[in-house]
Design a protein around this motif. Structure first.
Motif, PDB file in Angstrom:
ATOM      1  N   LYS A 165       0.832  -1.207   0.000  1.00  0.00           N
ATOM      2  CA  LYS A 165       0.000   0.000   0.000  1.00  0.00           C
ATOM      3  C   LYS A 165       0.864   1.253   0.000  1.00  0.00           C
ATOM      4  CE  LYS A 165      -4.106  -1.936   2.190  1.00  0.00           C
ATOM      5  NZ  LYS A 165      -4.953  -1.961   3.393  1.00  0.00           N
ATOM      6  N   LEU A 166       1.915   1.253   0.801  1.00  0.00           N
ATOM      7  CA  LEU A 166       2.819   2.411   0.836  1.00  0.00           C
ATOM      8  C   LEU A 166       3.516   2.602  -0.512  1.00  0.00           C
ATOM      9  CD1 LEU A 166       4.401   2.083   4.388  1.00  0.00           C
ATOM     10  CD2 LEU A 166       2.714   3.753   3.609  1.00  0.00           C
ATOM     11  N   ALA A 167       3.890   1.494  -1.158  1.00  0.00           N
ATOM     12  CA  ALA A 167       4.519   1.597  -2.480  1.00  0.00           C
ATOM     13  C   ALA A 167       3.537   2.153  -3.502  1.00  0.00           C
ATOM     14  CB  ALA A 167       5.034   0.234  -2.926  1.00  0.00           C
ATOM     15  N   ALA A 168       2.276   1.709  -3.438  1.00  0.00           N
ATOM     16  CA  ALA A 168       1.261   2.230  -4.356  1.00  0.00           C
ATOM     17  C   ALA A 168       1.035   3.717  -4.133  1.00  0.00           C
ATOM     18  CB  ALA A 168      -0.047   1.454  -4.190  1.00  0.00           C
ATOM     19  N   ILE A 169       1.006   4.131  -2.875  1.00  0.00           N
ATOM     20  CA  ILE A 169       0.838   5.556  -2.564  1.00  0.00           C
ATOM     21  C   ILE A 169       2.030   6.352  -3.081  1.00  0.00           C
ATOM     22  CG2 ILE A 169       0.783   7.216  -0.655  1.00  0.00           C
ATOM     23  CD1 ILE A 169      -0.930   5.153   0.874  1.00  0.00           C
ATOM     24  N   ALA A 170       3.235   5.826  -2.889  1.00  0.00           N
ATOM     25  CA  ALA A 170       4.436   6.515  -3.369  1.00  0.00           C
ATOM     26  C   ALA A 170       4.430   6.629  -4.889  1.00  0.00           C
ATOM     27  CB  ALA A 170       5.690   5.777  -2.897  1.00  0.00           C
ATOM     28  N   ILE A 171       4.001   5.578  -5.565  1.00  0.00           N
ATOM     29  CA  ILE A 171       3.932   5.621  -7.037  1.00  0.00           C
ATOM     30  C   ILE A 171       2.915   6.652  -7.479  1.00  0.00           C
ATOM     31  CG2 ILE A 171       3.180   4.296  -9.052  1.00  0.00           C
ATOM     32  CD1 ILE A 171       4.515   1.850  -7.731  1.00  0.00           C
ATOM     33  N   GLU A 172       1.753   6.668  -6.840  1.00  0.00           N
ATOM     34  CA  GLU A 172       0.709   7.636  -7.194  1.00  0.00           C
ATOM     35  C   GLU A 172       1.183   9.072  -6.951  1.00  0.00           C
ATOM     36  OE1 GLU A 172      -2.552   9.238  -8.706  1.00  0.00           O
ATOM     37  OE2 GLU A 172      -2.110   7.111  -8.737  1.00  0.00           O
ATOM     38  N   GLN A 173       1.872   9.287  -5.829  1.00  0.00           N
ATOM     39  CA  GLN A 173       2.400  10.624  -5.548  1.00  0.00           C
ATOM     40  C   GLN A 173       3.452  11.011  -6.581  1.00  0.00           C
ATOM     41  OE1 GLN A 173       3.738  10.329  -1.483  1.00  0.00           O
ATOM     42  NE2 GLN A 173       1.750  10.950  -0.658  1.00  0.00           N
ATOM     43  N   MET A 185       3.621   9.939  -9.683  1.00  0.00           N
ATOM     44  CA  MET A 185       2.929  10.229 -10.935  1.00  0.00           C
ATOM     45  C   MET A 185       2.256  11.594 -10.886  1.00  0.00           C
ATOM     46  SD  MET A 185       1.378   6.417 -11.717  1.00  0.00           S
ATOM     47  CE  MET A 185       0.224   6.989 -12.929  1.00  0.00           C
ATOM     48  N   GLN A 186       1.658  11.935  -9.741  1.00  0.00           N
ATOM     49  CA  GLN A 186       1.022  13.240  -9.603  1.00  0.00           C
ATOM     50  C   GLN A 186       2.064  14.353  -9.685  1.00  0.00           C
ATOM     51  OE1 GLN A 186      -2.300  13.857  -9.470  1.00  0.00           O
ATOM     52  NE2 GLN A 186      -1.708  15.998  -9.668  1.00  0.00           N
ATOM     53  N   TYR A 187       3.227  14.120  -9.067  1.00  0.00           N
ATOM     54  CA  TYR A 187       4.299  15.109  -9.139  1.00  0.00           C
ATOM     55  C   TYR A 187       4.731  15.326 -10.580  1.00  0.00           C
ATOM     56  CZ  TYR A 187       8.940  17.118  -8.821  1.00  0.00           C
ATOM     57  OH  TYR A 187      10.040  17.911  -9.009  1.00  0.00           O
ATOM     58  N   GLU A 188       4.883  14.223 -11.335  1.00  0.00           N
ATOM     59  CA  GLU A 188       5.290  14.343 -12.732  1.00  0.00           C
ATOM     60  C   GLU A 188       4.226  15.056 -13.560  1.00  0.00           C
ATOM     61  OE1 GLU A 188       8.141  13.679 -14.347  1.00  0.00           O
ATOM     62  OE2 GLU A 188       8.972  13.305 -12.370  1.00  0.00           O
ATOM     63  N   ARG A 189       2.938  14.749 -13.290  1.00  0.00           N
ATOM     64  CA  ARG A 189       1.866  15.441 -14.009  1.00  0.00           C
ATOM     65  C   ARG A 189       1.896  16.937 -13.699  1.00  0.00           C
ATOM     66  NH1 ARG A 189      -1.331  10.700 -12.958  1.00  0.00           N
ATOM     67  NH2 ARG A 189      -1.985  11.577 -10.975  1.00  0.00           N
ATOM     68  N   ASP A 190       2.071  17.271 -12.412  1.00  0.00           N
ATOM     69  CA  ASP A 190       2.123  18.682 -12.029  1.00  0.00           C
ATOM     70  C   ASP A 190       3.319  19.384 -12.662  1.00  0.00           C
ATOM     71  OD1 ASP A 190      -0.139  18.276 -10.533  1.00  0.00           O
ATOM     72  OD2 ASP A 190       0.911  18.187  -8.598  1.00  0.00           O
ATOM     73  N   GLY A 210       5.421  18.807 -26.508  1.00  0.00           N
ATOM     74  CA  GLY A 210       4.356  17.870 -26.162  1.00  0.00           C
ATOM     75  C   GLY A 210       4.721  16.439 -26.503  1.00  0.00           C
ATOM     76  N   LEU A 211       5.320  16.232 -27.671  1.00  0.00           N
ATOM     77  CA  LEU A 211       5.730  14.880 -28.056  1.00  0.00           C
ATOM     78  C   LEU A 211       6.834  14.350 -27.154  1.00  0.00           C
ATOM     79  CD1 LEU A 211       5.677  15.161 -31.943  1.00  0.00           C
ATOM     80  CD2 LEU A 211       4.176  13.784 -30.510  1.00  0.00           C
ATOM     81  N   GLN A 212       7.784  15.229 -26.789  1.00  0.00           N
ATOM     82  CA  GLN A 212       8.847  14.789 -25.885  1.00  0.00           C
ATOM     83  C   GLN A 212       8.274  14.424 -24.521  1.00  0.00           C
ATOM     84  OE1 GLN A 212      11.545  18.114 -25.993  1.00  0.00           O
ATOM     85  NE2 GLN A 212      12.780  17.201 -27.615  1.00  0.00           N
ATOM     86  N   GLY A 213       7.321  15.207 -24.038  1.00  0.00           N
ATOM     87  CA  GLY A 213       6.681  14.877 -22.765  1.00  0.00           C
ATOM     88  C   GLY A 213       5.950  13.553 -22.833  1.00  0.00           C
ATOM     89  N   TYR A 214       5.290  13.288 -23.977  1.00  0.00           N
ATOM     90  CA  TYR A 214       4.585  12.017 -24.145  1.00  0.00           C
ATOM     91  C   TYR A 214       5.569  10.850 -24.137  1.00  0.00           C
ATOM     92  CZ  TYR A 214       2.024   8.247 -26.343  1.00  0.00           C
ATOM     93  OH  TYR A 214       1.481   7.032 -26.619  1.00  0.00           O
ATOM     94  N   VAL A 215       6.678  11.017 -24.858  1.00  0.00           N
ATOM     95  CA  VAL A 215       7.672   9.936 -24.925  1.00  0.00           C
ATOM     96  C   VAL A 215       8.257   9.684 -23.543  1.00  0.00           C
ATOM     97  CG1 VAL A 215       9.949   9.361 -25.821  1.00  0.00           C
ATOM     98  CG2 VAL A 215       8.221  10.247 -27.358  1.00  0.00           C
ATOM     99  N   ARG A 216       8.522  10.743 -22.795  1.00  0.00           N
ATOM    100  CA  ARG A 216       9.043  10.547 -21.428  1.00  0.00           C
ATOM    101  C   ARG A 216       8.013   9.875 -20.548  1.00  0.00           C
ATOM    102  NH1 ARG A 216      10.571  16.136 -21.662  1.00  0.00           N
ATOM    103  NH2 ARG A 216      12.585  16.257 -22.636  1.00  0.00           N
ATOM    104  N   ALA A 217       6.751  10.244 -20.718  1.00  0.00           N
ATOM    105  CA  ALA A 217       5.697   9.664 -19.874  1.00  0.00           C
ATOM    106  C   ALA A 217       5.502   8.180 -20.147  1.00  0.00           C
ATOM    107  CB  ALA A 217       4.381  10.411 -20.105  1.00  0.00           C
ATOM    108  N   VAL A 218       5.641   7.769 -21.422  1.00  0.00           N
ATOM    109  CA  VAL A 218       5.444   6.364 -21.743  1.00  0.00           C
ATOM    110  C   VAL A 218       6.678   5.547 -21.401  1.00  0.00           C
ATOM    111  CG1 VAL A 218       4.232   4.980 -23.421  1.00  0.00           C
ATOM    112  CG2 VAL A 218       4.518   7.328 -23.889  1.00  0.00           C
TER     113      VAL A 218
END
Length: 154
Positions: free
Chosen positions: A46-54, A56-61, A142-150
């Motif tokens: 659960k802690l690992a899932a929370i850390a991953i979600e945080q 991902m949210q940090y990267e989105r922000d 935008g394309l570079q951000g997409y490639v980094r995200a995937v």
């Protein structure tokens, strides 16, 4: 009769009862340890899932902030281009021909060919090119951000 059997075999029965109690205690201890390990693993997951979600949210922000910064920079550059174009048009009106009325004659004290008008036309083309370049840069970012995200290219 049962009482006579118990009196005759009480020692083996007592040993069997003690062994049964020891076996039950070991089983209970193992079950308790298993439950503790399962709970610890579940908590860790659960802690690992929370850390991953945080993360991902940090990267989105961060990506949103970069995009907003790029948009603001492009808008500021466009405002600067419009302001400079206005200044050039004012210079053309003041020192050359009126861009709103290109058929109007030049001033009698004008210096040679319409170099200000030529410069203004060149600057207008440059402003169009800069606007196109800003759109292209947005697309590339935008394309570079997409490639980094995937995760391609890691």
């Amino acid at each position: 009769m049962i009482a006579a059997l118990i009196r005759a075999y009480w020692r083996p029965l007592a040993v069997a009862a003690v062994l049964l109690a020891i076996a039950a205690g070991i089983g209970w201890y193992g079950h308790t340890q298993y439950r503790a390990g399962y709970t610890a693993a579940e908590t860790k997951a659960k802690l690992a899932a929370i850390a991953i979600e945080q993360g991902m949210q940090y990267e989105r922000d961060r990506a949103d902030a970069e995009h907003r910064g790029a948009v603001l920079a492009r808008e500021a550059a466009a405002r600067d281009l419009v302001a400079m174009r206005g200044r050039l048009d004012e210079w053309v009106r003041r020192y050359g021909r009126d861009p709103a009325n290109p058929s109007a004659g030049r001033r009698s004290d004008a210096a040679g060919p319409d170099w200000i008008g030529g410069f203004a036309a060149c600057y207008g083309e440059y402003a169009d090119l800069a606007a196109d370049a800003a759109r292209w840069a947005d697309q590339v970012n935008g394309l570079q951000g997409y490639v980094r995200a995937v995760g391609v290219g890691r």
